[in-house]
Design an enzyme around this catalytic site. Structure first.
Site, PDB file in Angstrom:
ATOM      1  N   TYR A  57       1.725 -15.161   0.989  1.00 35.33           N
ATOM      2  CA  TYR A  57       1.993 -15.451  -0.423  1.00 35.33           C
ATOM      3  C   TYR A  57       2.676 -16.812  -0.547  1.00 35.33           C
ATOM      4  CZ  TYR A  57       1.513 -10.330  -1.092  1.00 35.33           C
ATOM      5  OH  TYR A  57       1.085  -9.024  -1.118  1.00 35.33           O
ATOM      6  N   HIS A 128      -1.075  -6.436   7.582  1.00 35.37           N
ATOM      7  CA  HIS A 128      -1.568  -6.662   6.220  1.00 35.37           C
ATOM      8  C   HIS A 128      -3.033  -6.238   6.055  1.00 35.37           C
ATOM      9  CE1 HIS A 128      -1.194  -9.659   2.591  1.00 35.37           C
ATOM     10  NE2 HIS A 128      -1.615  -8.470   2.222  1.00 35.37           N
ATOM     11  N   ASN A 159      -4.276  -1.792   4.027  1.00 41.21           N
ATOM     12  CA  ASN A 159      -5.700  -2.141   4.049  1.00 41.21           C
ATOM     13  C   ASN A 159      -6.380  -1.779   5.371  1.00 41.21           C
ATOM     14  OD1 ASN A 159      -5.823  -3.510   1.373  1.00 41.21           O
ATOM     15  ND2 ASN A 159      -4.380  -4.909   2.360  1.00 41.21           N
TER      16      ASN A 159
END
Length: 315
Positions: A57, A128, A159
């Site tokens: 991010y 992630h 995920n």
């Protein structure tokens, strides 16, 4: 009678009284440093504890390279905030300089995250996205080593398919390694695929669930309506939910919001909190004003009838 809320625990991490995680994806992107500090201060002052971010991010934003959110959070912590008052969750595999889940990369990425955050430990560290190019045994061992080293308190998965979660757990059991305690899936009133194989895997392994995009990219705030234009980075994506099903969900949200005197977003988050295994939905705010509906969701409990009406509308 109110809907049952899952006990807010993630291994050694205590979310008692604070079953909501503040999404940090906006920090250093749509929320500048000053706004981010104000949002973080407001969240903690209201009793919030967990801050969720990722090393990637916001690499997607023009001029950014990844790590901006962690840097802002680190600067906020360094400006006199107590590290012990918050739980920091971050993730590895998507940063442009730390892609994938190879052991050396996981170790290097963790240390880079620690440096940006200015902290000595990551309370919750996620894989992630799955990395099929790396043997899962290598990844599982790498995360477990970080726990042994005291750099990570608890492990999370995001995920990954149910089959890969099963495989991760089998490896950890066989090798005597630290097991994940959390799963972060895409789950909300408009996205309910989690409720099949993934939820079964969660129940098999006793994982706590922290859904991301809990407000369906903003659609579940209620601001996306027929004939209304919204100025937002994700307006196009959120507006895709405005079909007959979306309108039915909005109607059910409106009814519950009116009954409790709270914003629509608060009801949407409370519905997630009521779902089996959900410990804390993840939601972000890019202004202090957007934080209020999130804070209200910490305590709102819907009736069983309200939960069922929302469930039926979104089926």
């Amino acid at each position: 009678m109110t809907a049952e809320i899952t006990a807010p625990t993630l291994g050694t991490l205590d979310l008692s009284g604070a079953p909501l995680a503040l999404g940090g994806n906006v920090f250093g992107w749509t929320a500048d440093r000053e706004a981010s500090f104000a949002i973080l201060d407001g969240f903690v002052a209201a009793g919030g504890r967990m801050i969720d971010t990722a090393d990637a991010y916001s690499a997607w934003a023009p001029g950014n390279s990844g790590g901006e959110s962690e840097t802002v959070i680190g600067e906020w912590l360094a400006a006199g905030r107590s590290r012990d008052d918050v739980l920091v969750a971050t993730k590895v595999s998507q940063h442009p300089e730390f892609a994938g889940l190879a052991a050396a990369n996981v170790a290097a990425a963790a240390r880079a995250s620690l440096a940006r955050l200015g902290t000595d430990r990551l309370d919750l560290y996620y894989a992630h996205f799955d990395d099929a190019s790396t043997p899962l045994e290598e990844t599982v061992a790498a995360f477990s080593t970080l726990v042994d080293q005291g750099l990570v308190r608890e492990i999370g998965i995001s995920n990954h398919s149910a089959a890969r979660i099963d495989e991760w757990m089998a490896i950890a059991e066989r090798e005597g390694l630290h097991r994940p305690v959390a799963l972060q899936p895409h789950y909300n009133l408009m996205e309910r695929d989690f409720e099949t194989e993934l939820r079964a895997a969660v129940e098999r392994h006793g994982l706590g669930v922290l859904p991301y995009w809990a407000l369906a990219k903003g659609f579940l705030t209620g601001k996306y309506r027929d004939g209304v234009e919204v100025d937002s980075q994700r307006a196009g994506q959120a507006a895709e939910y405005l079909d007959d099903r979306g309108r039915a969900v909005l109607a059910a949200l409106d009814a519950a919001a009116d009954a409790h005197g709270v914003p629509v977003a608060t009801v949407a988050l409370a519905w997630l909190r009521s779902q089996p295994a959900v410990v804390a939905p993840i939601a972000s705010a890019r202004t202090v004003g957007q934080l209020d509906p999130l804070i209200a969701a910490l305590t709102l409990e819907l009736t069983e009838d309200e939960v069922q009406a929302l469930t039926d509308a979104s089926a």
